[in-house]
Every structure is written in structure tokens, then in C-alpha cells.
Design a protein around this motif. Structure first.
Motif, PDB file in Angstrom:
ATOM      1  N   ALA A 264       0.824  -1.210   0.000  1.00 52.08           N
ATOM      2  CA  ALA A 264       0.000   0.000   0.000  1.00 52.08           C
ATOM      3  C   ALA A 264       0.855   1.256   0.000  1.00 52.08           C
ATOM      4  O   ALA A 264       0.544   2.233  -0.691  1.00 52.08           O
ATOM      5  CB  ALA A 264      -0.927  -0.017   1.215  1.00 52.08           C
ATOM      6  N   VAL A 265       1.950   1.259   0.759  1.00 58.23           N
ATOM      7  CA  VAL A 265       2.813   2.442   0.791  1.00 58.23           C
ATOM      8  C   VAL A 265       3.470   2.674  -0.572  1.00 58.23           C
ATOM      9  O   VAL A 265       3.570   3.806  -1.043  1.00 58.23           O
ATOM     10  CB  VAL A 265       3.869   2.292   1.903  1.00 58.23           C
ATOM     11  N   GLY A 266       3.920   1.593  -1.219  1.00 56.01           N
ATOM     12  CA  GLY A 266       4.496   1.754  -2.543  1.00 56.01           C
ATOM     13  C   GLY A 266       3.509   2.325  -3.548  1.00 56.01           C
ATOM     14  O   GLY A 266       3.838   3.219  -4.345  1.00 56.01           O
ATOM     15  N   THR A 267       2.282   1.819  -3.490  1.00 55.41           N
ATOM     16  CA  THR A 267       1.247   2.341  -4.392  1.00 55.41           C
ATOM     17  C   THR A 267       0.920   3.793  -4.090  1.00 55.41           C
ATOM     18  O   THR A 267       0.739   4.610  -5.002  1.00 55.41           O
ATOM     19  CB  THR A 267      -0.007   1.473  -4.283  1.00 55.41           C
ATOM     20  N   ALA A 268       0.848   4.146  -2.801  1.00 55.80           N
ATOM     21  CA  ALA A 268       0.523   5.522  -2.415  1.00 55.80           C
ATOM     22  C   ALA A 268       1.589   6.499  -2.901  1.00 55.80           C
ATOM     23  O   ALA A 268       1.268   7.592  -3.389  1.00 55.80           O
ATOM     24  CB  ALA A 268       0.378   5.606  -0.897  1.00 55.80           C
ATOM     25  N   TRP A 269       2.855   6.119  -2.808  1.00 53.26           N
ATOM     26  CA  TRP A 269       3.917   7.029  -3.255  1.00 53.26           C
ATOM     27  C   TRP A 269       3.906   7.186  -4.769  1.00 53.26           C
ATOM     28  O   TRP A 269       4.254   8.248  -5.297  1.00 53.26           O
ATOM     29  CB  TRP A 269       5.260   6.511  -2.766  1.00 53.26           C
ATOM     30  N   LEU A 270       3.516   6.142  -5.484  1.00 52.92           N
ATOM     31  CA  LEU A 270       3.384   6.269  -6.932  1.00 52.92           C
ATOM     32  C   LEU A 270       2.247   7.209  -7.313  1.00 52.92           C
ATOM     33  O   LEU A 270       2.362   8.027  -8.230  1.00 52.92           O
ATOM     34  CB  LEU A 270       3.153   4.889  -7.554  1.00 52.92           C
ATOM     35  N   VAL A 271       1.136   7.097  -6.597  1.00 52.59           N
ATOM     36  CA  VAL A 271      -0.069   7.835  -6.980  1.00 52.59           C
ATOM     37  C   VAL A 271       0.048   9.310  -6.623  1.00 52.59           C
ATOM     38  O   VAL A 271      -0.449  10.175  -7.356  1.00 52.59           O
ATOM     39  CB  VAL A 271      -1.301   7.191  -6.317  1.00 52.59           C
ATOM     40  N   ILE A 272       0.711   9.629  -5.508  1.00 50.36           N
ATOM     41  CA  ILE A 272       0.724  11.029  -5.074  1.00 50.36           C
ATOM     42  C   ILE A 272       1.432  11.917  -6.082  1.00 50.36           C
ATOM     43  O   ILE A 272       1.072  13.081  -6.276  1.00 50.36           O
ATOM     44  CB  ILE A 272       1.387  11.137  -3.677  1.00 50.36           C
ATOM     45  N   VAL A 273       2.448  11.387  -6.772  1.00 47.80           N
ATOM     46  CA  VAL A 273       3.159  12.194  -7.769  1.00 47.80           C
ATOM     47  C   VAL A 273       2.221  12.565  -8.909  1.00 47.80           C
ATOM     48  O   VAL A 273       2.158  13.731  -9.339  1.00 47.80           O
ATOM     49  CB  VAL A 273       4.390  11.424  -8.282  1.00 47.80           C
ATOM     50  N   ALA A 274       1.470  11.580  -9.389  1.00 52.59           N
ATOM     51  CA  ALA A 274       0.531  11.868 -10.483  1.00 52.59           C
ATOM     52  C   ALA A 274      -0.608  12.769 -10.016  1.00 52.59           C
ATOM     53  O   ALA A 274      -1.048  13.664 -10.769  1.00 52.59           O
ATOM     54  CB  ALA A 274      -0.021  10.559 -11.032  1.00 52.59           C
ATOM     55  N   ALA A 275      -1.082  12.557  -8.786  1.00 48.28           N
ATOM     56  CA  ALA A 275      -2.181  13.389  -8.289  1.00 48.28           C
ATOM     57  C   ALA A 275      -1.744  14.836  -8.137  1.00 48.28           C
ATOM     58  O   ALA A 275      -2.506  15.772  -8.449  1.00 48.28           O
ATOM     59  CB  ALA A 275      -2.685  12.833  -6.960  1.00 48.28           C
ATOM     60  N   GLU A 276      -0.518  15.072  -7.664  1.00 42.24           N
ATOM     61  CA  GLU A 276      -0.055  16.442  -7.490  1.00 42.24           C
ATOM     62  C   GLU A 276       0.204  17.136  -8.821  1.00 42.24           C
ATOM     63  O   GLU A 276       0.134  18.366  -8.902  1.00 42.24           O
ATOM     64  CB  GLU A 276       1.216  16.441  -6.631  1.00 42.24           C
ATOM     65  N   MET A 277       0.502  16.385  -9.856  1.00 40.49           N
ATOM     66  CA  MET A 277       0.633  17.000 -11.176  1.00 40.49           C
ATOM     67  C   MET A 277      -0.687  17.603 -11.642  1.00 40.49           C
ATOM     68  O   MET A 277      -0.702  18.621 -12.351  1.00 40.49           O
ATOM     69  CB  MET A 277       1.105  15.958 -12.192  1.00 40.49           C
ATOM     70  N   LEU A 278      -1.784  16.936 -11.250  1.00 41.77           N
ATOM     71  CA  LEU A 278      -3.099  17.412 -11.694  1.00 41.77           C
ATOM     72  C   LEU A 278      -3.701  18.460 -10.766  1.00 41.77           C
ATOM     73  O   LEU A 278      -4.422  19.350 -11.216  1.00 41.77           O
ATOM     74  CB  LEU A 278      -4.061  16.221 -11.811  1.00 41.77           C
ATOM     75  N   THR A 279      -3.406  18.359  -9.462  1.00 46.12           N
ATOM     76  CA  THR A 279      -4.039  19.265  -8.508  1.00 46.12           C
ATOM     77  C   THR A 279      -3.245  20.546  -8.293  1.00 46.12           C
ATOM     78  O   THR A 279      -3.805  21.569  -7.892  1.00 46.12           O
ATOM     79  CB  THR A 279      -4.225  18.563  -7.157  1.00 46.12           C
ATOM     80  N   GLY A 280      -1.924  20.523  -8.533  1.00 47.95           N
ATOM     81  CA  GLY A 280      -1.122  21.721  -8.318  1.00 47.95           C
ATOM     82  C   GLY A 280      -0.809  21.924  -6.848  1.00 47.95           C
ATOM     83  O   GLY A 280      -0.961  21.038  -6.014  1.00 47.95           O
ATOM     84  N   GLY A 281      -0.319  23.133  -6.538  1.00 44.88           N
ATOM     85  CA  GLY A 281       0.046  23.429  -5.165  1.00 44.88           C
ATOM     86  C   GLY A 281       1.502  23.092  -4.916  1.00 44.88           C
ATOM     87  O   GLY A 281       2.372  23.300  -5.763  1.00 44.88           O
ATOM     88  N   VAL A 282       1.774  22.565  -3.727  1.00 47.16           N
ATOM     89  CA  VAL A 282       3.126  22.211  -3.325  1.00 47.16           C
ATOM     90  C   VAL A 282       3.221  20.693  -3.246  1.00 47.16           C
ATOM     91  O   VAL A 282       2.312  20.021  -2.762  1.00 47.16           O
ATOM     92  CB  VAL A 282       3.486  22.839  -1.957  1.00 47.16           C
ATOM     93  N   GLY A 283       4.332  20.137  -3.716  1.00 43.22           N
ATOM     94  CA  GLY A 283       4.542  18.694  -3.697  1.00 43.22           C
ATOM     95  C   GLY A 283       5.552  18.314  -4.762  1.00 43.22           C
ATOM     96  O   GLY A 283       5.816  19.081  -5.703  1.00 43.22           O
ATOM     97  N   ILE A 284       6.099  17.142  -4.639  1.00 42.46           N
ATOM     98  CA  ILE A 284       7.119  16.729  -5.577  1.00 42.46           C
ATOM     99  C   ILE A 284       6.536  16.527  -6.972  1.00 42.46           C
ATOM    100  O   ILE A 284       7.188  16.808  -7.983  1.00 42.46           O
ATOM    101  CB  ILE A 284       7.822  15.443  -5.078  1.00 42.46           C
ATOM    102  N   GLY A 285       5.271  16.093  -7.051  1.00 41.78           N
ATOM    103  CA  GLY A 285       4.630  15.956  -8.355  1.00 41.78           C
ATOM    104  C   GLY A 285       4.402  17.294  -9.021  1.00 41.78           C
ATOM    105  O   GLY A 285       4.643  17.465 -10.230  1.00 41.78           O
ATOM    106  N   PHE A 286       3.938  18.273  -8.234  1.00 45.11           N
ATOM    107  CA  PHE A 286       3.744  19.615  -8.780  1.00 45.11           C
ATOM    108  C   PHE A 286       5.079  20.226  -9.196  1.00 45.11           C
ATOM    109  O   PHE A 286       5.165  20.943 -10.193  1.00 45.11           O
ATOM    110  CB  PHE A 286       3.058  20.501  -7.739  1.00 45.11           C
ATOM    111  N   TRP A 287       6.157  19.948  -8.438  1.00 45.24           N
ATOM    112  CA  TRP A 287       7.478  20.480  -8.776  1.00 45.24           C
ATOM    113  C   TRP A 287       7.938  19.939 -10.131  1.00 45.24           C
ATOM    114  O   TRP A 287       8.513  20.669 -10.937  1.00 45.24           O
ATOM    115  CB  TRP A 287       8.466  20.111  -7.671  1.00 45.24           C
ATOM    116  N   VAL A 288       7.679  18.656 -10.397  1.00 50.36           N
ATOM    117  CA  VAL A 288       8.038  18.083 -11.694  1.00 50.36           C
ATOM    118  C   VAL A 288       7.275  18.786 -12.817  1.00 50.36           C
ATOM    119  O   VAL A 288       7.852  19.156 -13.854  1.00 50.36           O
ATOM    120  CB  VAL A 288       7.755  16.569 -11.704  1.00 50.36           C
ATOM    121  N   TRP A 289       5.982  18.982 -12.623  1.00 52.83           N
ATOM    122  CA  TRP A 289       5.172  19.607 -13.662  1.00 52.83           C
ATOM    123  C   TRP A 289       5.547  21.076 -13.863  1.00 52.83           C
ATOM    124  O   TRP A 289       5.566  21.576 -15.005  1.00 52.83           O
ATOM    125  CB  TRP A 289       3.700  19.488 -13.298  1.00 52.83           C
TER     126      TRP A 289
END
Length: 332
Positions: A264-289
Motif C-alpha cells: 500500500a505504501v508503494g502504491t501511495a507514493w506512486l499515486v501522489i506524484v501523479a495526483a499532485e501533477m493534476l491538482t497543483g500546489g506544493v509537492g514533488i509531483g507539482f514540482w516536476v510539472w
């Protein structure tokens, strides 16, 4: 006759009074066969037979002690260190070849390394709500993962216990789990945005819904694989359901439950990057985008490496945790 000759001790026969003249002499091998062995030879053979095992045992026991206790296992060190170093070297070589073949549109490892030194020289700076260091972005993503994963554990583990314990609930929930588990986690993001009216709660909701299934399924399977003899003994002793869960089911199901937590932790870390790309704000996914919008490919590669390192550290921590509470037969 042969066995009697070999196993019986030699017997001194009385000499015949008169041997017939025409009788043929006994073959020499019979005389040798019945000839008694000298006392010195017997004692020498016995001494050798008794001394040989003891000498071998002494030499065998002396061999390990002769080896220094602090000797370095060079072969083990070679097998642990050299293959990973060669693998990383091969990755860097392929990276360099791809960079050269694309006309350096992808930065070289040396250029990326210099950029990484600059980025990590001040990872916790703040210059506005959307301009923060990589350290703050990683911590924000980890905070969202912890909240969504914690909620999933609080719900998923008890539900898994109930599904595995009661057959009626198992038959009732199996169709629901089979229907919802294959759905892509990002498909739940619009539902979260519609319900919670915010990007941060929607990202936490996405982590929750994608993390709950591994814990529910692994916990339920662990409960169903508990030997029936344990439950029969509990029934004979008239234990309460709470004691059955805490004293019998929980210790037996713990390895399965920790496996579900790790997945579950592995899946959660994968998903949060993609979710932050779409939602914006602060996060490692948003930083990539955001770095992609700025066409800063070096920072994108640095972010990819950071995501992999953080995921690897989470995996190692949970493997150590699972190994501490897992029996040897389950570890193997």
C-alpha cells in the motif's frame, strides 16, 4: 563356508597321526587364511584404527580455530558491492549515450550533477507559495501520503479482519472489491475534487482509495489461512471474540498484514506524484510539472531520482519492520 572362515577365530587343530601319502597338499591361500595374525600386528592395527578418528577430529576441530575471527570476507564483499556499482555505471553510460545521440536535448550526467549540487545547496528556501525548495515539496508529499495511508490502515485492516473471519461478509464484499480494485487511482481524483472542493483533500482521498485494497485483501487472506485447530481450541476454551482476535488471529495474520502495508505504501507514493501533477500546489509531483513548464529538464531528472530514492527508503524501512515481526518460514 567362506563366511565361517573369515569370521571365526583361528582354531588350532590337532595334528593327524598319519596323513595319507596320496593326499594333495593344501593350497597356500588356505594356510595363509588360517594363519593367526601376530600379536604386534593386531595391536598396531587397533592402535591405528583408534587413533585415526581422533586425529581427524582434532585436525577438523583445529581448522576453524586456526582461521582468524576478524578475517574479511572478500568474496562476499565483492558480490555485495561490485554488482550494484557496475549496474549504476551501466545506467550512467546509457544516459550519456542517449544525451549525445539526442544532441544534448537531454542533459548529460555531469550537467545534471552540477545542477543537483546547486538545488540541494538550499533545499528549504521559500520565495512564495509556489516557489519553494525541493525539501519542502518532498515533505509535503510525504505528509499527504501519511494521512491518506493512515486513514486507509484504520479502515482497511479491521475490514480485512471481519471479511476473513465471517464467511457471510466475505461473500458480500468480494464482488465490491473485485469491481473497485482494478479502477485506476487517478480516476478517483475528480470524485475527490467534487466532494471535498479542494486539491489537498482530493489528493489525500486518492491515496486513501488506492491504499486500502492491498491491506484489506492481504489481511483477509491471512485470517482465512489461520489453522482451524487454533479456532477449535478457542471454541473449547470458550474465548471471547476479542480474545480470539488479539491472542490468536493477530499474531498469525501480522506477516500478511505487514505485506499489505508495504504494498500500500508503494502504491501511495506512486499515486501522489501523479495526483499532485493534476491538482497543483506544493509537492514533488507539482514540482516536476512546474519544471516541465519552465523547460528545465535537469530539475525533472533530479526530481525523478528523488522520487526513486524516497520510495526506496520507504520500501527498506517497511521490509525491516516486516522482518522484525515475521517468522523465519514466512521470510523465506
Amino acid at each position: 563356508m567362506v563366511s565361517a572362515v573369515f569370521h571365526l577365530p583361528p582354531i588350532a587343530l590337532p595334528e593327524p597321526s598319519a596323513a595319507p601319502a596320496a593326499a594333495a597338499p593344501e593350497p597356500e591361500r588356505h594356510a595363509t587364511m588360517h594363519k593367526p595374525m601376530p600379536v604386534e600386528t593386531v595391536q598396531t592395527a587397533q592402535a591405528k584404527a583408534t587413533s585415526t578418528p581422533s586425529d581427524a577430529a582434532v585436525s577438523a576441530s583445529a581448522e576453524p580455530s586456526a582461521k582468524p575471527s576478524n578475517a574479511v570476507d572478500w568474496r562476499g564483499l565483492w558480490m555485495r558491492v561490485i554488482p550494484p556499482v557496475l549496474g549504476l555505471g551501466l545506467l550512467v553510460l546509457l544516459w550519456e549515450l542517449v544525451s549525445v545521440s539526442t544532441g544534448r536535448s537531454i542533459p548529460t550526467p555531469a550537467d545534471t550533477w552540477r545542477q543537483a549540487v546547486e538545488v540541494f545547496s538550499d533545499p528549504f528556501y521559500r520565495k512564495g507559495p509556489n516557489d519553494q525548495g525541493v525539501g519542502w515539496n518532498v515533505l509535503t508529499s510525504l505528509q499527504r501520503v501519511a494521512m491518506g495511508f493512515g486513514l486507509a490502515a484504520l479502515v482497511g485492516i479491521p475490514v480485512g479482519f471481519m471479511i476473513g473471519r465471517f464467511e457471510f461478509l466475505s461473500r458480500m464484499c468480494n464482488p465490491i472489491i473485485s469491481l473497485l480494485r482494478p479502477v485506476s487511482p487517478l480516476a478517483w481524483l475528480p470524485i475527490g475534487l467534487l466532494v471535498f472542493k479542494g486539491a489537498n483533500p482530493a489528493a489525500i482521498w486518492t491515496i486513501f482509495i488506492c491504499s486500502i485494497w492491498p491491506m484489506v485483501i492481504n489481511t483477509a487472506v491471512g485470517v482465512q489461512r489461520v489453522p482451524q485447530d487454533y479456532l477449535n481450541v478457542a471454541r473449547v476454551l470458550q474465548l471471547s471474540e476479542w480474545k480470539i482476535i488479539t491472542k490468536i488471529l493477530f499474531p498469525a495474520v501480522l506477516p500478511y498484514m505487514l505485506t499489505g502495508v508495504r504494498l500500500a505504501v508503494g502504491t501511495a507514493w506512486l499515486v501522489i506524484v501523479a495526483a499532485e501533477m493534476l491538482t497543483g500546489g506544493v509537492g514533488i509531483g507539482f514540482w516536476v510539472w512546474d519544471e516541465w513548464n519552465n523547460l528545465n529538464v535537469k530539475n525533472i531528472i533530479i526530481a525523478i531520482v528523488m522520487i526513486g530514492v524516497v520510495g526506496l527508503l520507504l520500501e527498506i524501512a517497511l521490509i525491516r519492520l516486516a522482518s522484525a515481526f515475521t517468522y523465519d518460514e514466512v521470510k523465506s
